[in-house]
Design a protein around this motif. Structure first.
Motif, PDB file in Angstrom:
ATOM      1  N   PRO A  25     -45.262  60.375   2.886  1.00 50.59           N
ATOM      2  CA  PRO A  25     -44.340  61.584   3.374  1.00 50.59           C
ATOM      3  C   PRO A  25     -45.088  62.232   4.276  1.00 50.59           C
ATOM      4  CG  PRO A  25     -45.841  61.829   1.424  1.00 50.59           C
ATOM      5  CD  PRO A  25     -46.037  60.508   1.741  1.00 50.59           C
ATOM      6  N   SER A  26     -44.371  63.381   5.018  1.00 48.33           N
ATOM      7  CA  SER A  26     -44.841  64.255   6.088  1.00 48.33           C
ATOM      8  C   SER A  26     -45.974  65.350   5.245  1.00 48.33           C
ATOM      9  CB  SER A  26     -43.616  65.036   6.756  1.00 48.33           C
ATOM     10  OG  SER A  26     -42.941  65.737   5.851  1.00 48.33           O
ATOM     11  N   ILE A  27     -46.954  65.607   5.914  1.00 48.46           N
ATOM     12  CA  ILE A  27     -47.815  66.628   5.433  1.00 48.46           C
ATOM     13  C   ILE A  27     -47.686  68.046   6.170  1.00 48.46           C
ATOM     14  CG2 ILE A  27     -50.365  67.037   5.074  1.00 48.46           C
ATOM     15  CD1 ILE A  27     -49.148  64.878   3.394  1.00 48.46           C
ATOM     16  N   PRO A  28     -47.581  69.040   5.724  1.00 44.78           N
ATOM     17  CA  PRO A  28     -47.416  70.437   6.229  1.00 44.78           C
ATOM     18  C   PRO A  28     -48.794  70.737   6.759  1.00 44.78           C
ATOM     19  CG  PRO A  28     -47.514  70.638   4.009  1.00 44.78           C
ATOM     20  CD  PRO A  28     -47.443  69.344   4.193  1.00 44.78           C
ATOM     21  N   THR A  29     -48.592  71.632   7.951  1.00 51.06           N
ATOM     22  CA  THR A  29     -49.831  71.965   8.460  1.00 51.06           C
ATOM     23  C   THR A  29     -50.138  73.439   7.642  1.00 51.06           C
ATOM     24  OG1 THR A  29     -48.435  73.645   9.822  1.00 51.06           O
ATOM     25  CG2 THR A  29     -49.062  71.581  10.935  1.00 51.06           C
ATOM     26  N   TYR A  30     -51.450  73.812   7.753  1.00 53.32           N
ATOM     27  CA  TYR A  30     -52.382  74.721   6.635  1.00 53.32           C
ATOM     28  C   TYR A  30     -51.661  75.938   6.894  1.00 53.32           C
ATOM     29  CZ  TYR A  30     -55.611  77.992   4.594  1.00 53.32           C
ATOM     30  OH  TYR A  30     -56.089  78.863   3.983  1.00 53.32           O
ATOM     31  N   HIS A  31     -51.378  76.293   8.366  1.00 53.29           N
ATOM     32  CA  HIS A  31     -50.742  77.439   8.715  1.00 53.29           C
ATOM     33  C   HIS A  31     -49.360  77.092   9.234  1.00 53.29           C
ATOM     34  CE1 HIS A  31     -54.592  79.836   9.023  1.00 53.29           C
ATOM     35  NE2 HIS A  31     -53.840  80.781   8.768  1.00 53.29           N
ATOM     36  N   GLU A  32     -48.230  77.748   8.920  1.00 57.41           N
ATOM     37  CA  GLU A  32     -46.997  77.295   9.242  1.00 57.41           C
ATOM     38  C   GLU A  32     -46.758  77.463  10.687  1.00 57.41           C
ATOM     39  OE1 GLU A  32     -42.336  79.029   8.561  1.00 57.41           O
ATOM     40  OE2 GLU A  32     -44.152  79.973   7.760  1.00 57.41           O
TER      41      GLU A  32
ATOM     42  N   ALA B 174     -35.502  62.269  -0.330  1.00 54.82           N
ATOM     43  CA  ALA B 174     -35.650  63.550  -1.042  1.00 54.82           C
ATOM     44  C   ALA B 174     -36.944  63.440  -1.943  1.00 54.82           C
ATOM     45  CB  ALA B 174     -34.351  64.005  -1.629  1.00 54.82           C
ATOM     46  N   TRP B 175     -36.845  62.430  -2.804  1.00 56.64           N
ATOM     47  CA  TRP B 175     -37.925  62.301  -3.524  1.00 56.64           C
ATOM     48  C   TRP B 175     -39.297  62.235  -3.179  1.00 56.64           C
ATOM     49  CZ3 TRP B 175     -40.580  57.476  -4.057  1.00 56.64           C
ATOM     50  CH2 TRP B 175     -41.304  57.324  -5.302  1.00 56.64           C
TER      51      TRP B 175
END
Length: 257
Positions: free
Chosen positions: A21-28, A162-163
């Motif tokens: 899955p994609s991993i978000p950045t710590y700061h948006e 989505a899951w």
């Protein structure tokens, strides 16, 4: 539970179920210009920081029928017994022996070993790790163990996606991941530190990156340039995870000044 058969399986479903899955950045990230905003990911008290290695996301999928497939982030490249493997980025060439070893002790379920393959000619960052285009390294960074695999194979692609992106894949927690790596004879991405708090500001996180990871810990030769990509932050149960990359913080602070 139905009997799994790789030859009869829908490979599009298998590919989607086992993607990372994609991993978000710590700061948006600001969608307007790609710089960082001051809103930071909320973490619980215990946080594990590991080096983010700049290579290519690779996966070894151990299947319920005793087969395996090897894939890149987006595609399945090779199955056990194939005479020819897709040569993309050297993934199959370097990881086939690892897959052959892992599958011999695999007993049941659908397990995915996610590894970062780096060095060689893998992207522009290869020179940070080695001066030899024939030299590669790989580090394990996550494992999914999907024991109840039959129902997800009936889902439509939209539901699987989505899951996956909502964190539905059953990832191994930190201690389990450490044990799995030891059993498999694989090295994990370097563990840098554990902490109960993180800087909330962009400047603070940039300072932490610079202090805690001045040089990569996975260099393959001493002549390599050694500049690291960044850090991955996660809770021990992996329910919260984010990345902090040097380039994002450097770009943001440069534009601010």
């Amino acid at each position: 539970m139905h009997r799994f058969d790789l030859r009869a399986a829908d490979l599009r479903v298998l590919n989607s179920l086992t993607k990372y899955p994609s991993i978000p950045t710590y700061h948006e990230l600001d969608p307007r210009d790609g710089t960082l905003l001051e809103s930071a990911t909320a973490f619980p008290a215990d946080i594990i920081a590991t080096e983010k290695v700049d290579g290519t996301n690779s996966r070894i999928v151990l299947l319920p029928d005793g087969n395996y497939v090897i894939g890149s982030r987006e595609e399945l490249l090779h199955a056990r017994g194939d005479l020819i493997g897709n040569p993309a980025l050297g993934i199959v060439e370097n990881l086939r022996a690892v897959a052959d070893r892992l599958v011999e002790t695999h007993e049941s379920g659908l397990h995915v070993y996610f590894l970062e393959l780096y060095g060689g000619k893998v992207g522009g960052a290869a020179r940070q790790y080695t001066t030899d285009p024939a030299r590669f390294g790989w580090r394990l960074f996550d494992v999914v163990r999907l024991e109840n695999w039959s129902e997800p194979f009936t889902w439509p692609q939209s539901r699987i996606s989505a899951w996956r992106e909502a964190g539905g894949q059953p990832f191994a927690e930190e201690q389990d991941l450490t044990d799995l790596a030891a059993t498999a004879g694989l090295e994990l991405t370097p563990r840098l530190f554990r902490t109960d708090t993180l800087p909330e500001s962009v400047e603070g996180m940039h300072a932490l990156l610079t202090e805690r990871l001045p040089k990569t810990l996975v260099g393959l030769d001493e002549k390599a340039q050694g500049r690291p990509e960044g850090i991955v932050l996660r809770s021990p149960d992996r329910k919260v995870i984010a990345k902090a990359r040097f380039q994002d913080y450097t770009r943001t602070l440069k534009r601010r000044r």
